[in-house]
Each structure stands twice: as structure tokens, then as C-alpha cells.
Scaffold this motif. Sequence first.
Motif, PDB file in Angstrom:
ATOM      1  N   LEU A  81       0.913  -1.093   0.114  1.00 28.76           N
ATOM      2  CA  LEU A  81       0.021  -0.020  -0.074  1.00 28.76           C
ATOM      3  C   LEU A  81       1.086   1.376   0.145  1.00 28.76           C
ATOM      4  O   LEU A  81       1.854   1.261   0.639  1.00 28.76           O
ATOM      5  CB  LEU A  81      -0.820  -0.195   1.456  1.00 28.76           C
TER       6      LEU A  81
ATOM      7  N   ILE B 126       2.593  -3.014   6.163  1.00 32.02           N
ATOM      8  CA  ILE B 126       2.526  -2.307   4.875  1.00 32.02           C
ATOM      9  C   ILE B 126       3.819  -2.419   4.279  1.00 32.02           C
ATOM     10  O   ILE B 126       4.967  -1.888   4.958  1.00 32.02           O
ATOM     11  CB  ILE B 126       1.899  -1.069   4.802  1.00 32.02           C
TER      12      ILE B 126
ATOM     13  N   PRO C 108       5.957   1.282   1.298  1.00 31.58           N
ATOM     14  CA  PRO C 108       5.023   2.160   1.333  1.00 31.58           C
ATOM     15  C   PRO C 108       5.526   3.438   0.777  1.00 31.58           C
ATOM     16  O   PRO C 108       4.531   4.510   0.690  1.00 31.58           O
ATOM     17  CB  PRO C 108       5.329   2.649   3.215  1.00 31.58           C
TER      18      PRO C 108
ATOM     19  N   ILE D 158      -0.791   6.486   4.470  1.00 26.33           N
ATOM     20  CA  ILE D 158      -1.038   5.020   5.040  1.00 26.33           C
ATOM     21  C   ILE D 158      -1.695   5.108   6.370  1.00 26.33           C
ATOM     22  O   ILE D 158      -2.533   4.536   6.624  1.00 26.33           O
ATOM     23  CB  ILE D 158       0.103   4.339   4.823  1.00 26.33           C
TER      24      ILE D 158
ATOM     25  N   PRO E 225      -2.422   0.718   9.643  1.00 31.93           N
ATOM     26  CA  PRO E 225      -1.542  -0.287   9.105  1.00 31.93           C
ATOM     27  C   PRO E 225      -0.423   0.029   9.867  1.00 31.93           C
ATOM     28  O   PRO E 225      -0.031   1.240  10.669  1.00 31.93           O
ATOM     29  CB  PRO E 225      -1.565   0.272   7.828  1.00 31.93           C
TER      30      PRO E 225
END
Length: 296
Positions: A180, A205, A208, A248, A255
Motif C-alpha cells: 500500500l 505494509i 510504503p 497510509i 496499518p
Amino acid sequence: MHVELAPNGPRLSAVIAGLWRLADWNLNVQDRVRWIEEALELGITSFDHADIYGDYRCEALFGEALKAAPHLKDQIQLISKCGIRLCSPSLPYQLNHYDTSPAYVRGQVEASLQKLGVEKLDLLLIHRPDYLLDAGELADTFSALRDEGKVAHFGVSNFTSSQFELLDQRLPLATNQLELSVLAHQALDDGTLDQCQAKRIRPMIWSPLGGGRLFSGQDEQACRVRQVLEELAPAYGVSVASLAYAWILRHPAKPLPITGSGRLAALKEAVAALGVTLSNQDWYRLWVAARGHDVP
């Protein structure tokens, strides 16, 4: 900075240090020890490995640092992944493929423990979905490894929501490690982040910062997103990288981003994002820049 990854799951630092490039950092043993110490000083205590990283070398490099400074073992959480048989000059594989058979998973766990020089992994993930994965066999393997004290918790990486559910029904999983970033939105739309919220597990994640595309990419998407990040960052008092992490972190699945750099400054930028909360409008402004169109 420690958070619970899932109900009754491991407690990890809110930012996780990724080690997949460790072999490329050209650090001697003492440099590696100091890097770990610097991460700890920033509140980063969780370290993400995989058996295949650095052509199967990164875990051993990290283990050398822990052997030189054994007091660090009690201050950190170790995560590793397995399930990919990666072609290497030292291995007889004819092609890259997946393997989640009980014997292979157990063998890779034993190898990771030996290379890292520890008795237990805090978290073990299956690295990629295996089309031949037998959920019952793998759950039994996980249970045995836990009972033997070799792995405390289990999860997966890059699994779809249905693949996650298949295994989670047999043995509760602690996380799904997903891609992500402001540039990569698949997890927003494919149900995996929705599933994390539903099950109250926090996703980890990877990539990033879009593998560096946020800073150097010349494609239209990267240029649009970078321009908006550069416009917004001063208002939040952080760097472009920190704002990308904050985008994020704003997601309600909460996350845990994984860094990928050996630079102390890069770790500081990730930690700085923990103090930033993007407004809904600014979050969607970056979404629009990435998609190239307004919301529906």
C-alpha cells in the motif's frame, strides 16, 4: 510506540524496520549493531525478515550483529517469512516456485532460527499465496511450531481476503502484510483492508514509498502525486516522505508501515509520520492525484 497487531497477537512497534536490502547496505558487523541500536532509540523494535532476502543471506547478517551484541535480543521482535523457493546458485531449483508443505515450512523456520541465532520467532508469515496450500496441514504445522516454542504468532503476506479466510478459519492469523502506498491502491479496493478492520487485525505494509517512485519516478502518476505531496508537506511541518507514510497511517485499519532503508534519516521520517493526522480532504486530494480523476 508498541501496538497489538491482533487480539491476543504480538505487540510490535508502530513502525517496522524492513531488512530485505540489508545485504546491499555494505555494513560491517559493528555498523549493523549500531544501526539496530539507532532504530531502538527511535522506538523501532520490530524487524521484518524473509528467508530469501539478500539471496538467503540477510538473516545471517542480522544474526551476526545479534551475536556480537546479544543484549539486543531481549529488546526486539523478529518477524520472518517463508514459502518461496527462490532460484539461487547454491540451490538446485529450476524455477522460482512456492512451497507451503509441512516439511518445507518447518525446515525454513529451523534455518531462520539458526541464522538469526535465536530460539523463537515472534511472528512467521507465509510470503506469498501458494496455489497448492493445504490449509489443514499448514495450520497443524503452525500449531506444532507454536507448541514447540519456535514461533509465537502466525500471519500471511500478499493473501487475498478469501485466501486469508481459508487459513484463518483453521488457526487465527495475526496479520496480512500488504502493498500500500499513495501510488499503489489495490488493497483499498480488493477487500483485504476491509477484512483487517472486520477481524480487528492490523495489516503490515510493504513498499510504503512506492519503491522510491515517489521521489524519482517520471511517469505521470508519480509526478502528480509528488507535486501534491510537496504542496501539502509544509502545512503539516514534515517531509514529503513523512507525509506519504501519514497517508497510509490515516487508514482506519491502522496499518504498520515497513521501512526499507538503512539510512537513519529515513527511519526518522517514518517515525515522524506517527504524529501527523491528515484531514479527509488532504487524504482524498492525494487519492485523486494518484488515480488521475475525481472521486465517483
